[in-house]
Every structure is written in C-alpha cells, then in structure tokens.
Design a protein around this motif. Structure first.
Motif, PDB file in Angstrom:
ATOM      1  N   ILE A 108       0.836  -1.202   0.000  1.00 12.46           N
ATOM      2  CA  ILE A 108       0.000   0.000   0.000  1.00 12.46           C
ATOM      3  C   ILE A 108       0.873   1.255   0.000  1.00 12.46           C
ATOM      4  CG2 ILE A 108      -1.627   1.336   1.405  1.00 12.46           C
ATOM      5  CD1 ILE A 108      -2.801  -1.461   2.234  1.00 12.46           C
ATOM      6  N   GLN A 109       1.922   1.283   0.838  1.00  8.86           N
ATOM      7  CA  GLN A 109       2.804   2.451   0.881  1.00  8.86           C
ATOM      8  C   GLN A 109       3.472   2.688  -0.474  1.00  8.86           C
ATOM      9  OE1 GLN A 109       1.715   4.348   3.307  1.00  8.86           O
ATOM     10  NE2 GLN A 109       3.796   4.924   3.784  1.00  8.86           N
ATOM     11  N   HIS A 110       3.898   1.609  -1.141  1.00 11.56           N
ATOM     12  CA  HIS A 110       4.520   1.739  -2.462  1.00 11.56           C
ATOM     13  C   HIS A 110       3.529   2.343  -3.456  1.00 11.56           C
ATOM     14  CE1 HIS A 110       6.970   0.870  -5.951  1.00 11.56           C
ATOM     15  NE2 HIS A 110       5.937   0.253  -6.489  1.00 11.56           N
ATOM     16  N   TYR A 111       2.294   1.848  -3.427  1.00  7.84           N
ATOM     17  CA  TYR A 111       1.261   2.354  -4.338  1.00  7.84           C
ATOM     18  C   TYR A 111       0.966   3.823  -4.061  1.00  7.84           C
ATOM     19  CZ  TYR A 111      -3.364   3.098  -6.319  1.00  7.84           C
ATOM     20  OH  TYR A 111      -4.435   3.607  -7.011  1.00  7.84           O
ATOM     21  N   VAL A 112       0.816   4.162  -2.796  1.00  2.00           N
ATOM     22  CA  VAL A 112       0.501   5.547  -2.434  1.00  2.00           C
ATOM     23  C   VAL A 112       1.608   6.474  -2.913  1.00  2.00           C
ATOM     24  CG1 VAL A 112       0.235   7.130  -0.481  1.00  2.00           C
ATOM     25  CG2 VAL A 112      -1.010   4.974  -0.503  1.00  2.00           C
ATOM     26  N   LEU A 159      -6.185  -0.494  -5.671  1.00  4.22           N
ATOM     27  CA  LEU A 159      -4.987  -1.304  -5.587  1.00  4.22           C
ATOM     28  C   LEU A 159      -5.399  -2.731  -5.272  1.00  4.22           C
ATOM     29  CD1 LEU A 159      -1.871  -1.724  -5.213  1.00  4.22           C
ATOM     30  CD2 LEU A 159      -2.242  -1.114  -2.807  1.00  4.22           C
ATOM     31  N   ASP A 160      -5.002  -3.678  -6.122  1.00  6.24           N
ATOM     32  CA  ASP A 160      -5.234  -5.094  -5.833  1.00  6.24           C
ATOM     33  C   ASP A 160      -4.255  -5.499  -4.737  1.00  6.24           C
ATOM     34  OD1 ASP A 160      -6.472  -7.784  -6.895  1.00  6.24           O
ATOM     35  OD2 ASP A 160      -4.345  -8.142  -6.533  1.00  6.24           O
ATOM     36  N   LEU A 161      -4.732  -6.165  -3.702  1.00  6.83           N
ATOM     37  CA  LEU A 161      -3.893  -6.558  -2.574  1.00  6.83           C
ATOM     38  C   LEU A 161      -3.386  -7.991  -2.764  1.00  6.83           C
ATOM     39  CD1 LEU A 161      -5.921  -4.942   0.352  1.00  6.83           C
ATOM     40  CD2 LEU A 161      -3.886  -4.053  -0.807  1.00  6.83           C
ATOM     41  N   VAL A 162      -2.831  -8.262  -3.929  1.00  7.54           N
ATOM     42  CA  VAL A 162      -2.305  -9.572  -4.312  1.00  7.54           C
ATOM     43  C   VAL A 162      -3.372 -10.642  -4.070  1.00  7.54           C
ATOM     44  CG1 VAL A 162      -0.255 -11.052  -4.235  1.00  7.54           C
ATOM     45  CG2 VAL A 162      -0.060  -8.687  -3.533  1.00  7.54           C
ATOM     46  N   GLU A 172     -10.134  -5.350 -17.838  1.00  4.56           N
ATOM     47  CA  GLU A 172      -8.675  -5.512 -17.891  1.00  4.56           C
ATOM     48  C   GLU A 172      -8.130  -5.730 -16.491  1.00  4.56           C
ATOM     49  OE1 GLU A 172      -4.753  -2.772 -18.842  1.00  4.56           O
ATOM     50  OE2 GLU A 172      -6.696  -2.103 -19.585  1.00  4.56           O
ATOM     51  N   GLU A 173      -7.333  -6.801 -16.317  1.00  5.57           N
ATOM     52  CA  GLU A 173      -6.755  -7.062 -15.004  1.00  5.57           C
ATOM     53  C   GLU A 173      -5.733  -5.982 -14.660  1.00  5.57           C
ATOM     54  OE1 GLU A 173      -5.109 -10.719 -12.262  1.00  5.57           O
ATOM     55  OE2 GLU A 173      -5.032 -10.955 -14.434  1.00  5.57           O
ATOM     56  N   VAL A 174      -5.805  -5.472 -13.432  1.00 12.99           N
ATOM     57  CA  VAL A 174      -4.918  -4.393 -13.008  1.00 12.99           C
ATOM     58  C   VAL A 174      -4.310  -4.706 -11.652  1.00 12.99           C
ATOM     59  CG1 VAL A 174      -6.228  -2.625 -14.266  1.00 12.99           C
ATOM     60  CG2 VAL A 174      -6.761  -3.060 -11.863  1.00 12.99           C
ATOM     61  N   GLU A 175      -3.108  -4.169 -11.435  1.00 14.41           N
ATOM     62  CA  GLU A 175      -2.508  -4.168 -10.098  1.00 14.41           C
ATOM     63  C   GLU A 175      -2.951  -2.916  -9.361  1.00 14.41           C
ATOM     64  OE1 GLU A 175       1.709  -4.525 -10.353  1.00 14.41           O
ATOM     65  OE2 GLU A 175       1.613  -6.539 -11.178  1.00 14.41           O
ATOM     66  N   SER A 176      -2.955  -1.796 -10.092  1.00 14.31           N
ATOM     67  CA  SER A 176      -3.446  -0.540  -9.542  1.00 14.31           C
ATOM     68  C   SER A 176      -3.903   0.326 -10.705  1.00 14.31           C
ATOM     69  CB  SER A 176      -2.347   0.181  -8.750  1.00 14.31           C
ATOM     70  OG  SER A 176      -1.285   0.560  -9.598  1.00 14.31           O
ATOM     71  N   ARG A 177      -4.817   1.232 -10.419  1.00 18.52           N
ATOM     72  CA  ARG A 177      -5.349   2.090 -11.481  1.00 18.52           C
ATOM     73  C   ARG A 177      -6.064   3.268 -10.858  1.00 18.52           C
ATOM     74  NH1 ARG A 177      -7.401   0.479 -16.621  1.00 18.52           N
ATOM     75  NH2 ARG A 177      -5.390  -0.552 -16.724  1.00 18.52           N
ATOM     76  N   LEU A 178      -5.892   4.444 -11.446  1.00 16.78           N
ATOM     77  CA  LEU A 178      -6.742   5.583 -11.101  1.00 16.78           C
ATOM     78  C   LEU A 178      -8.043   5.395 -11.868  1.00 16.78           C
ATOM     79  CD1 LEU A 178      -4.210   8.549 -11.140  1.00 16.78           C
ATOM     80  CD2 LEU A 178      -5.382   7.585  -9.163  1.00 16.78           C
TER      81      LEU A 178
END
Length: 196
Positions: A108-112, A159-162, A172-178
C-alpha cells in the motif's frame, strides 16, 4: 435527526442529510440535501471527480447487488470477504476493519507513493490516508483482503492486494489504477461501478 416529513441520517463529514424511508436511510448523494439550508456543499454530485469531496460506488452485480458506499477525500478502505463462515450472510458494519499484515502495508505504501504523491513534493513522505470502515462483501470468490480504494488529490484509485482471483477495471486485469467516472471494477462475482 428529525426533519420535516420524517427522520433523516446526518453525515457531519460530508455535511449532508439522507432521508429515511420505511426505517431505511436512502444513502444516495443525488437524493441528499445539505445540513445547512437544504443545498449540497460545493462539489458534491458534480460530474468532475477532482472537485468532489465524496466518491460514490454502487454494487451492480454479485451477492451484494444494490449496496452503495462512499469514500471521502483523503481516505481509503479495503474491499474484502468476512473472516467468518463464507456461507453465512455477512453484515455490513461501519465499524469493521480487516487486519493488514506488514507485506500488505508495504504494498500500500509503495502504491501511495507512486500514484498519489504530489509531483511538487520533493520530500520522501508518501502522504497519508485515513482508513475508514471497510466494505465486507458476501462474495466467496474474493480474497479476505482483496483490494483497497483510495481518494486523494490525484483522484480515486484502486490497488489489488495480491488477491487470488485478481481485480479488473473495465475487463482488464490491473494491479493498480486511477479510476474515471463510470469505470466498472470487477472481482469474483462482484461488479462495482464508480459513480463519481
């Protein structure tokens, strides 16, 4: 809170009051009125996500179809499955928080820091989001900690939490997206539309 013609539920954070029909609050921003003088605060119900102070989501498919929830600016919340027996109906409880392990917190910190850090900010700070009540879903095909929604100055993001089965935005599969207004977020059997 009582209002003319019946009861209402007041939200001090967003400065809105929601009417109560047959004992059930109608939690739709479009039907809410302002706490002061009946008008909504500026930015609420606006078509532009950048000026709104509250983001609205509606569950349009899955076991919790019809559920709506909100995310205020500078907050985040986890979307996940109840820890208890998945075959029992999970209660949507505004005081529930799912526990996050250290690996998830690091993700989460990395994504933020990547998505929401102000480009003019040269410090190493990643910013902070107040975690509000989580959204507990009855969908047995999602992970206990499936995804996290954020609302910051850059907009609303997911953010997908794995998760085991993944998170999809508009197919579309995403790890993170606005997210943009009208985007459909899908995980398991659940489909959630970002209304803006």
């Amino acid at each position: 809170m009582s209002v003319e013609g019946g009861a209402a539920l007041a939200c001090k954070v967003c400065q809105l009051k929601y009417s109560v029909r047959d004992g059930i609050p109608v939690m739709l921003i479009d039907e809410a009125s302002g706490l002061k003088g009946g008008s909504k605060p500026a930015g609420l119900g606006s078509t532009s996500g950048s000026t709104a102070n509250v983001a609205t989501f509606n569950v349009v498919a899955g076991p919790n179809k019809g559920l709506s929830f909100h995310l205020e600016r500078s907050t985040c919340k986890v979307l996940g499955r109840a820890i208890n027996d998945p075959n029992k109906t999970a209660m949507f409880n505004v005081d529930v928080s799912l526990s996050l392990d250290e690996g998830t917190k690091g993700l989460i910190q990395h994504y933020v820091s990547r998505q929401f850090k102000d480009p003019k900010d040269t410090s190493n700070e990643t910013g902070s989001f107040k975690r509000t009540s989580d959204v507990i879903l009855d969908d047995v095909s999602i992970s206990r900690l499936h995804a996290m929604l954020f609302f910051g100055e850059s907009g609303v993001g997911i953010l997908d939490l794995v998760s085991k089965n993944g998170t999809y935005v508009n197919g579309e599969e995403v790890e993170s997206r606005l997210l943009k207004r009208g985007d459909a977020v899908e995980f398991g059997e659940t489909k959630v539309v970002f209304e803006g």
